[in-house]
Design an enzyme around this catalytic site. Structure first.
Site, PDB file in Angstrom:
ATOM      1  N   ALA A  80     -38.449   3.381  24.716  1.00  0.00           N
ATOM      2  CA  ALA A  80     -37.517   4.442  24.304  1.00  0.00           C
ATOM      3  C   ALA A  80     -36.499   4.703  25.400  1.00  0.00           C
ATOM      4  CB  ALA A  80     -38.303   5.705  24.000  1.00  0.00           C
ATOM      5  N   ARG A 132       1.795  12.743 -10.693  1.00  0.00           N
ATOM      6  CA  ARG A 132       0.663  13.588 -11.087  1.00  0.00           C
ATOM      7  C   ARG A 132      -0.542  13.461 -10.152  1.00  0.00           C
ATOM      8  NH1 ARG A 132       1.255  11.339 -17.159  1.00  0.00           N
ATOM      9  NH2 ARG A 132       2.358   9.727 -15.984  1.00  0.00           N
ATOM     10  N   GLY A 159      12.073   3.551 -15.851  1.00  0.00           N
ATOM     11  CA  GLY A 159      11.199   3.393 -17.006  1.00  0.00           C
ATOM     12  C   GLY A 159      10.552   2.012 -17.051  1.00  0.00           C
TER      13      GLY A 159
END
Ligand code: UD1
Ligand code: CA
Length: 491
Positions: free
Chosen positions: A409, A43, A109
């Site tokens: 920078a 699912r 199962g």
């Protein structure tokens, strides 16, 4: 038990060497755990086995393994895998102590899965069975199941849910005694109205399993060996059933679909954020904070929206974290500010620092007290000394930087020559002019000044200006080329 980094997060130590447990009846018991994880999770509509899907950044199976460890099993869990079992085992290859892996070749199962596990079960008196797709069961609930289930009785965790769709229903008689569990696909209409469900979490006296499991048949709507059928078989033999309920029904929610996974993720996140707020953290919107790991915080921490925490996070007091930040395996000291849109991984940031906005701090970075890292700065595997500032647009990699350094920078450490990484050493008080390229290996000695726009390939001495750029010149009388004037066309 120690889990592998996910993705590389620090390992966690959990133990399975719990001593014999003293049961309230006065008898001693040894507890083994079996985790059922062989199903393919149809699912989910996924190529990934269901138990490897992530909840709060960890595979569902890891959550279950942690719950099992917390309850005090005397051995690592026996884990039954089948569908893509090798992938699951590979994922947990670094988990210590190693789980005991068992393969169920065909998924016939839950009863068949448990029977498959029996061959590998260590010697124990009691077997706790956990579904691999019920990730959030609390240690408290499991401990309650273990301590409250009487001796020689089968224990079961049930919960009452507003929407029990798809789950096994608990059928009780007029005295409230459990008679059987009926799976939804086999249930009559009135049975479907029952809201008490089977969580799939069981506690069995080991001695009953060998006798009862082989008696379970496949005669049902799904043609599977249902573990739930064990109830009627046990009652027929005079074995009692004891059901307990968790504190919160949500904690025994199973995950069969992605919708359920998302719902449980939200539930888990709500629990985490409530814990944080209870400890003195302000969350500007708890619904927009995600914790995918373990977080420890001091007092008066403020966290803006859309912050994601991954792995192991330690945050001091009076820390502010701006919006849209991602932090993974990070330590942050007191009074530090992380501004908006910063991504910080595997880093240690001291007190009174300012980071961001738009900073990227990569693994192996340590920022010392009072240092600043500004916008569009990337730092990797570097040590930035006290009070040093890298305020804008820089790349600093493999760098040992002293105190009170000012990085202009656009400064780049050129740390890679195409084959090897090299380190850059920057002494205390160095000033690096903007747009400099520092070609490593390189040392800038104390208080050196680097002129803007330099490409520095050799060490720079102390207390001196080093410049490496073309000299500026002016050409007097130089004229820019001009466009010729257009003449009109005559036909
Ligand atoms: C099961 C229970 C149901 C319960 C629900 C709770 C049965 C028959 N039903 O239903 O009563 O309400 O859990 O979540 O037990 N697995 C194996 N091998 C198999 C089949 C399953 O290892 O052959 C594993 C799965 O990987 C899963 C767990 O067992 O982790 C439960 O199986 P699943 O098919 O999800 O059972 P449910 O339909 O949810
Ligand atoms: Ca399930």
């Amino acid at each position: 038990m120690e889990f592998p980094a996910l993705p590389p997060h620090k390992s966690v130590q959990l133990g399975y060497n719990a001593p014999l447990q003293e049961h309230p009846t006065g008898t001693t018991m040894t507890l083994c755990t079996v985790i059922l994880a062989a199903g393919n999770g149809k699912r989910m509509h996924s190529a990934l086995p269901k138990v490897l899907h992530l909840l709060a950044g960890r595979p569902l199976l890891e959550h279950v393994m942690r719950a099992a460890a917390a309850v005090g099993s005397s051995h690592p869990p026996v884990i039954v895998t089948g569908y893509r079992g090798e992938d699951i085992q590979k994922h947990f290859v670094l988990t210590r102590p190693e789980p005991i892996w068992v393969t169920q070749p065909e998924q016939l199962g839950t009863a068949h899965a448990l029977q498959t596990a029996l061959s590998a079960l260590p010697k124990c008196t009691t077997v706790l069975v956990l579904p691999g797709d019920v990730p959030l069961v609390s240690a408290a609930t499991l401990k309650k199941l273990v301590s409250e289930t009487p001796k020689d009785t089968i224990g079961l965790v049930t919960a009452t849910l507003p929407d029990p769709t798809g789950l096994g229903r608990i059928v009780r008689d007029s005295h409230g005694h459990i008679q059987k569990i009926i799976e939804e696909k086999d249930a009559a209409r009135e049975e479907k109205n029952i809201t008490e469900i089977n969580s799939g979490i069981w506690l069995f006296p080991e001695k009953y399993l060998h006798a009862l499991l082989p008696k379970i048949s496949q005669k049902n709507a799904q043609g599977e060996f249902y573990l739930t059928d064990i109830i009627e078989l046990a009652l027929a033999e005079g074995i009692a059933i004891h059901a307990i309920q968790p504190e919160h029904a949500m904690e025994v929610s199973g995950i069969n679909t992605r919708k359920e996974l998302a719902r449980l993720e939200r539930y888990y996140q709500k629990q985490q954020t409530e814990k944080l707020m209870a400890k003195g953290v302000t969350l500007l919107d708890p619904a927009r904070t995600d914790i995918r790991g373990d977080i420890v915080t001091g007092q008066d921490v403020t966290i803006d929206i859309n912050v994601i925490f991954e792995g192991k996070i330690t945050i001091g007091s009076n820390v502010q974290i701006g919006p849209n930040c991602v932090l993974r395996n990070v330590i942050i000291g007191d009074n530090t500010v992380i501004r908006a849109n910063s991504v910080i991984e595997e880093a240690d940031i001291a007190e009174h620092c300012i980071v961001g906005p738009f900073a990227r701090i990569r693994p192996g970075t340590r920022l010392e007290t009072g240092s600043m890292v500004g916008n569009f700065v990337e730092i990797k595997n570097s040590h930035i000394g006290e009070g040093s500032k890298i305020s804008h647009l820089s790349y600093v990699g493999d760098c040992e930087m002293g105190k009170q350094v000012n990085v202009g920078a656009g400064t780049i450490t050129c740390n890679y020559d195409g084959a090897k990484k090299h380190r850059t050493h920057v002494g205390d008080g160095v000033f690096i002019g903007s747009n400099s390229a520092l070609v490593a290996p390189l040392t800038l000695h104390r208080r050196a000044t680097i002129g803007a726009g330099s490409v520095i390939t050799q060490d720079a001495p102390e207390d001196a200006l080093t410049v490496a750029r073309a000299k500026q010149r002016t050409v007097p009388g130089w004229r820019r080329p001009e466009k010729a004037e257009k003449t009109e066309k005559h036909s």
